[in-house]
Design a protein around this motif. Structure first.
Motif, short mmCIF file in Angstrom:
data_model
loop_
_atom_site.label_atom_id
_atom_site.label_comp_id
_atom_site.label_asym_id
_atom_site.label_seq_id
_atom_site.Cartn_x
_atom_site.Cartn_y
_atom_site.Cartn_z
N ALA A 156 13.76 47.64 40.25
CA ALA A 156 14.08 48.49 41.40
C ALA A 156 15.10 47.78 42.24
CB ALA A 156 12.83 48.81 42.21
N ILE A 157 16.22 48.49 42.54
CA ILE A 157 17.30 47.89 43.32
C ILE A 157 17.61 48.83 44.47
CG2 ILE A 157 19.69 47.08 43.27
CD1 ILE A 157 19.38 46.56 40.32
N GLY A 158 17.72 48.26 45.62
CA GLY A 158 17.99 49.06 46.80
C GLY A 158 19.37 49.69 46.80
N GLY A 159 20.26 49.22 45.94
CA GLY A 159 21.61 49.77 45.85
C GLY A 159 22.59 48.70 45.45
N VAL A 160 23.84 49.12 45.16
CA VAL A 160 24.92 48.21 44.81
C VAL A 160 26.13 48.61 45.63
CG1 VAL A 160 26.47 47.40 43.00
CG2 VAL A 160 24.06 47.85 42.46
N ARG A 161 26.77 47.59 46.21
CA ARG A 161 27.97 47.86 46.99
C ARG A 161 29.04 46.84 46.63
NH1 ARG A 161 25.84 47.89 51.64
NH2 ARG A 161 26.56 45.91 52.54
N ILE A 162 30.11 47.34 46.03
CA ILE A 162 31.27 46.51 45.69
C ILE A 162 32.39 46.92 46.63
CG2 ILE A 162 32.94 45.87 43.92
CD1 ILE A 162 30.83 46.52 41.82
N GLN A 163 32.94 45.94 47.36
CA GLN A 163 33.91 46.24 48.40
C GLN A 163 35.22 45.51 48.13
OE1 GLN A 163 30.95 46.82 52.22
NE2 GLN A 163 31.71 44.78 51.77
N ASP A 164 36.32 46.26 48.26
CA ASP A 164 37.67 45.67 48.20
C ASP A 164 37.90 44.87 46.93
OD1 ASP A 164 38.19 46.76 50.71
OD2 ASP A 164 37.36 44.98 51.72
N ALA A 165 37.51 45.42 45.80
CA ALA A 165 37.73 44.74 44.52
C ALA A 165 39.13 45.05 43.99
CB ALA A 165 36.68 45.17 43.51
N ASN A 166 39.66 44.11 43.21
CA ASN A 166 40.99 44.28 42.61
C ASN A 166 40.93 43.82 41.16
OD1 ASN A 166 42.93 44.91 45.04
ND2 ASN A 166 41.56 43.27 45.73
N ILE A 167 41.53 44.61 40.29
CA ILE A 167 41.56 44.28 38.86
C ILE A 167 43.00 44.43 38.37
CG2 ILE A 167 40.68 44.82 36.55
CD1 ILE A 167 38.25 46.07 37.90
N VAL A 168 43.50 43.43 37.65
CA VAL A 168 44.85 43.46 37.10
C VAL A 168 44.77 43.35 35.59
CG1 VAL A 168 47.07 42.26 36.96
CG2 VAL A 168 45.89 42.45 39.16
N ARG A 172 51.16 41.40 28.01
CA ARG A 172 52.49 40.88 27.71
C ARG A 172 52.96 41.29 26.31
NH1 ARG A 172 51.62 34.75 30.20
NH2 ARG A 172 51.02 35.47 32.31
N GLN A 173 52.02 41.61 25.45
CA GLN A 173 52.39 42.05 24.11
C GLN A 173 53.05 43.43 24.17
OE1 GLN A 173 49.28 43.04 21.13
NE2 GLN A 173 50.18 41.39 19.91
N ALA A 174 52.49 44.33 24.97
CA ALA A 174 53.04 45.68 25.12
C ALA A 174 54.00 45.78 26.29
CB ALA A 174 51.91 46.69 25.28
N LYS A 175 54.16 44.71 27.06
CA LYS A 175 55.01 44.67 28.23
C LYS A 175 54.60 45.76 29.23
CE LYS A 175 58.96 42.69 25.81
NZ LYS A 175 60.41 42.83 25.45
N GLN A 176 53.29 45.79 29.51
CA GLN A 176 52.75 46.75 30.46
C GLN A 176 51.83 46.03 31.45
OE1 GLN A 176 50.84 49.50 27.75
NE2 GLN A 176 52.56 50.91 27.81
N ARG A 177 51.83 46.54 32.66
CA ARG A 177 51.01 45.94 33.70
C ARG A 177 50.37 47.05 34.53
NH1 ARG A 177 50.56 41.09 36.70
NH2 ARG A 177 50.00 41.40 38.90
N TYR A 178 49.05 46.97 34.70
CA TYR A 178 48.32 47.96 35.48
C TYR A 178 47.48 47.24 36.53
CZ TYR A 178 49.45 50.88 31.45
OH TYR A 178 50.10 51.55 30.45
N GLU A 179 47.36 47.87 37.69
CA GLU A 179 46.59 47.29 38.78
C GLU A 179 45.61 48.32 39.34
OE1 GLU A 179 48.81 45.44 41.84
OE2 GLU A 179 50.25 44.49 40.47
N VAL A 180 44.38 47.86 39.55
CA VAL A 180 43.36 48.63 40.25
C VAL A 180 43.09 47.90 41.56
CG1 VAL A 180 40.99 49.47 40.23
CG2 VAL A 180 42.34 49.50 38.12
#
Length: 708
Positions: A156-168, A172-180
Motif C-alpha cells: 500500500a502506497i499513499g501515492g507517487v509524486r515525480i516533480q520537474d524530471a528531465n529525460i534526454v 548518435r548512431q541515428a543523429k537524433q536527439r529528443y528531450e523530455v
C-alpha cells in the motif's frame, strides 16, 4: 488477574521500547556514516561513481523512512562527463508496525528534479548496457531460498509524486536527439484492488526534425493483485506541437479512451477511442487476442466523421490544381470494419463517402511482405470530369486510348514495383462519366502476379451498346509490353464521338474489334511499336462533313456539264453499311477492303494511316448505282456506273474538306469511256474485234484499258 496485569505491563514496556527506539535510534545512528559503504557497493555492482551531495535523514516511528538530498550517478565510459542520472532530492517512508506482518504501507513517494541522460553511441552501444543483469526466472521472483516473497497484496502506497524530471535521448548512431522536460507525474493512493488516479504533464523537444510540444495525460488505472489484469478509464490525452517538421507548423490533438488488458486470457479491449485533430474526428474500438503471442490479432470498427477534404488539404498547405468544378472535395467520411494481424489486414463493410460518390465493399492485404492485395469494391457513381482541369472554350479533352492509359499506368510505377505486385480483385462502377464519355455497369477485374498485370474481364454499357476488353501489361522485360483485345458492340457512334471529340463525324451503329500489341511507357513509343489488326462495321449511318454526291456534281460542272439543282440537305454522306479491316505494323495502319453501301453510291477504299507521322494517304473509288435514289441522284443520271476516284491526303489536324479531292484526270477518263460505250452501243464488240485484227499488242493493251 496477575496474568492480565503482567500482559499489560509487557505491552506497555514494548510500546515504550518502540517509542524509545524511534527517539534514540536517529540520535545514535547517523545514516551519513554509511555514505562511503553505499557508494562502494554501487561501484562494485555497476562500476559507476555514486555521489551523494546532501545529507541522509532517518526516521523510525511511526514511519520508517529516509530523506535524501542531491545525488549523481556517473555515465558510462565514452558518453561524456555529464551524469547518467541525478536527483535533487527524494523521500521514502513506510509504516513500521505493518512490516512485522509482512505488509508494506508507504506514504507518498517523492522524487524531485530527476534527470536521466540516455544515449546510444555510433557503434550501437547504450549507456545502460553495462548495468543490465540477466533477468531472473519467474520462479526466482515468486520464491527465493524457499521463502515466499512479499506480493502486491501486501503493498500500500499513499501515492507517487515525480516533480520537474528531465529525460534526454541522444542517438548518435541515428543523429537524433529528443528531450523530455518538466515531467510531472502524480499517482493517487495505491491500495490492493483499488483504482489509482494518475496525472502526467510533460514537455517534448526534438532536433531532427525540429519539434517542440507538450503532452497532458490523465485517467484512472486499475489492476489486480497478481498484476494479470489492468484497466484504464476516463483517459484524456491532450497534445500540442510546434515545429517546421509539421505541415501546418502547429498541431493540436485530443484523445479520449478506455481500455482493459487480461494477460491470462491474452486479450485487449478498447471499447471506445476518439481522436480529434485538425477538425478530424476518428472513432475506433478494438478487440485484441493473443496479444503477447507470436501472431496477435486485432479487430473492430473505424469511422471518420464527415469532414471537408478541401479545407484539410488547405490546412496541410497542399496546393490543389484548378478543377472544373470548384465545389468538389466538399465532403467526405469513412466507416469500415477491420481485422488485422502482424502479417495481414482485412477491411470489410467499407463505406467511403466522397462528394456525391459512395465506395463500398472489402479490401484485404493477405501478406504485408508479399504485397498480396485483394479487393471487391463498388462505386455507385462518379463524374471524373469535375476533378479535371477546366476546358478552354471550344476545347475537348480527349480520353486516352486503352493502350496509352495502360502505358501511362506502367510509366507511373517503377518496374520493380510492377513485378512485385500481387493483386486480385474487381471494381464495379454503376455510373461513370470520364472525359465526357458516359457509361454504366462498368466492371473491371484486375489480376497482377509475377510481373504480369491483366485486366479481364473488363466490361461496360455505353451509348446503347456494350464494351468488353482484355488488357495485359507484361513488365517482366526491360520495357513493358501491352496487349489489347477489345470489342465495341452495337454502339451509337455519333453520340460517342460527340462526347469524345466534340464532333459527330460519323453516325451509325458501330461494331469494332481490335487485337493489338505495343511496347513502351510513353505514347510516342507506343504508337511506333503498335501492331495488330482491327475490324469495324457501321450500319445505317452517315459520314458528316463530306457530301460525296455534291462533290461529284461540282466535279461534273468543272468538266463542262452543268447541274440542274443546288445542294440541299445536310452536309453528309448517308450509308447503309460501312465495313473494313486493317493491319497495323509499327504504327502504320493499312486498309485494303473498305466498303460502303448507300442508296446512291458504292465506295471501295484502300490506303495507309501513319500514326507516328499523324498523316493519312488514302484513296476511294465511288460508283453511282443504278437506283439513283438518295442525295441528288437525278443530277448524276449521266454518271451512272462510273467509277470516280477520291483522294485523301492530309494530317490529323487538317479539316476533312481541305484534304479530300476528286482525281479529275481519272474522272475525265471515266466520262470518255462512258461516252464511247454509249455511242458504240451493240457494235462495241464488233469494233473491238476488227481493231484487234489490225493493231499490235501494245495498242491492244491500251484499248483494253479504254473499254474496261
Amino acid at each position: 488477574m496477575k496474568l492480565v496485569r503482567w500482559i499489560g505491563i509487557i505491552l506497555i514496556a514494548l510500546v515504550l521500547l518502540v517509542v524509545a527506539a524511534a527517539i534514540i535510534l536517529p540520535l545514535v545512528i547517523d545514516p551519513n556514516d554509511y555514505k562511503d559503504d553505499i557508494t562502494a557497493a554501487v561501484k562494485e555492482q555497476t562500476g559507476r561513481e555514486l555521489t551523494i551531495e546532501g545529507d541522509l535523514k532517518l526516521s523510525v516511528f511511526p514511519w520508517l523512512g529516509v530523506e535524501m538530498g542531491a545525488l549523481r550517478l556517473s555515465n558510462a565510459p565514452g558518453f561524456g562527463d555529464q551524469p547518467f542520472a541525478s536527483l535533487q532530492g527524494a523521500e521514502v517512508r513506510v509504516m513500521l508496525l505493518p512490516l512485522l506482518k509482512k505488509k508494506l504501507e508507504a506514504s507518498t513517494v517523492v522524487l524531485n528534479g530527476l534527470s536521466l541522460n540516455l544515449g546510444k553511441a555510433t557503434d550501437g552501444r547504450t549507456n545502460w548496457d553495462d548495468m543490465i543483469k540477466p533477468s531472473a526466472s519467474e520462479a526466482d521472483i515468486e520464491r527465493k531460498d524457499g521463502k515466499e516473497q512479499v506480493g502486491l497484496a501486501a503493498l500500500a502506497i499513499g501515492g507517487v509524486r515525480i516533480q520537474d524530471a528531465n529525460i534526454v535521448w541522444d542517438d548518435r548512431q541515428a543523429k537524433q536527439r529528443y528531450e523530455v522536460a518538466d515531467l510531472n507525474l502524480t499517482l493517487g493512493a495505491i491500495y490492493p484492488g483499488e483504482p489509482v488516479d494518475f496525472d502526467l504533464a510533460v514537455k517534448l523537444a526534438a532536433s531532427e526534425p525540429q519539434l517542440d510540444g507538450a503532452v497532458k495525460l490523465s485517467g484512472v488505472l486499475g489492476f489486480s493483485n497478481d498484476l494479470k489484469k489492468f484497466d484504464v478509464t476516463d483517459v484524456v490525452l491532450k497534445a500540442n506541437a510546434r515545429g517546421a517538421a509539421l505541415p501546418t507548423g502547429a498541431l493540436d490533438a485530443k484523445v479520449t479512451t478506455a481500455a482493459s488488458v487480461d494477460l491470462d486470457q491474452q486479450t485487449l479491449t478498447i471499447p471506445s477511442l476518439i481522436a480529434e485533430v485538425m477538425d478530424l474526428t476518428v472513432k475506433l474500438n478494438v478487440e485484441g487476442k493473443n496479444i503477447q503471442g507470436n501472431n496477435p490479432s486485432f479487430s473492430g470498427k473505424l469511422t471518420l466523421d464527415e469532414f471537408v477534404p478541401r479545407e484539410l488539404l488547405k490546412t496541410l498547405k497542399v496546393e490543389l490544381p484548378e478543377m472544373s468544378d470548384p465545389t468538389v472535395l466538399g465532403k467526405a467520411g469513412v466507416a469500415m470494419n477491420y481485422a488485422a494481424t502482424t502479417s495481414s489486414a482485412d477491411l470489410s463493410s467499407i463505406n467511403i463517402r466522397f462528394d456525391d460518390s459512395a465506395l463500398t465493399g472489402s479490401l484485404a492485404v493477405k501478406d504485408f511482405a508479399k504485397q498480396s492485395l485483394r479487393f471487391d469494391l463498388v462505386l455507385d457513381q462518379i463524374d471524373l470530369d469535375r476533378y479535371l482541369p477546366p476546358q478552354k472554350e471550344g476545347e475537348v479533352q480527349a480520353a486516352p486510348t486503352p493502350a496509352e492509359a495502360a502505358a501511362a499506368g506502367a510509366g507511373s510505377l517503377p518496374m520493380e514495383t510492377l513485378r512485385a505486385l500481387d493483386l486480385a480483385g474487381t471494381l464495379r462502377i454503376n455510373k461513370l462519366k470520364a472525359y465526357q464519355l458516359h457509361s454504366t455497369d462498368v466492371r473491371v477485374t484486375l489480376n497482377a502476379k509475377d510481373g504480369i498485370v491483366r485486366v479481364h474481364p473488363a466490361a461496360a454499357k455505353l451509348y446503347q451498346g456494350e464494351y468488353s476488353g482484355d488488357i495485359t501489361l507484361n513488365a517482366q522485360g526491360k520495357q513493358p509490353r501491352i496487349a489489347l483485345n477489345e470489342k465495341l458492340s452495337s454502339v451509337q457512334a455519333g453520340p460517342l464521338l460527340k462526347d469524345m471529340t466534340g464532333e459527330e463525324k460519323l453516325l451509325g451503329r458501330a461494331d469494332i474489334s481490335a487485337n493489338l500489341t505495343a511496347t513502351g511507357v510513353d505514347p510516342k513509343r507506343v504508337q511506333k511499336t503498335l501492331n495488330g489488326n482491327i475490324a469495324f462495321g457501321f450500319h445505317d449511318g452517315a459520314i458528316k462533313g463530306v457530301n460525296l454526291a455534291e462533290m461529284i456534281r461540282q466535279a461534273k460542272a468543272k468538266l463542262g456539264k452543268p447541274v440542274a439543282t443546288q445542294q440541299s440537305g445536310p452536309n453528309q454522306t448517308d450509308f447503309s453499311q460501312l465495313t473494313g479491316t486493317a493491319v497495323i505494323n509499327d504504327g502504320v495502319v493499312t486498309n485494303n477492303d473498305l466498303k460502303m453501301l448507300s442508296p446512291l453510291l458504292r465506295v471501295d477504299g484502300n490506303g495507309v494511316v501513319n500514326l507516328p507521322a499523324q498523316s493519312i494517304n488514302y484513296k476511294t473509288t465511288i460508283k453511282i448505282v443504278d437506283s439513283l435514289k438518295g442525295q441528288g441522284g437525278k443530277d448524276l443520271k449521266d454518271l451512272e456506273g462510273l467509277a470516280i476516284p477520291l483522294k485523301y491526303k492530309c494530317g490529323f489536324a487538317d479539316k476533312p474538306t481541305s484534304c479530300i479531292s476528286i482525281d479529275l484526270e481519272d474522272a475525265a477518263k471515266e466520262v470518255v469511256k462512258k461516252k464511247v460505250k454509249e455511242k458504240l452501243g451493240d457494235k462495241e464488240d464488233e469494233l473491238k474485234k476488227k481493231l484487234e485484227d489490225k493493231i499490235d499488242d501494245k495498242l491492244k493493251d491500251q484499248l483494253k484499258g479504254l473499254f474496261r
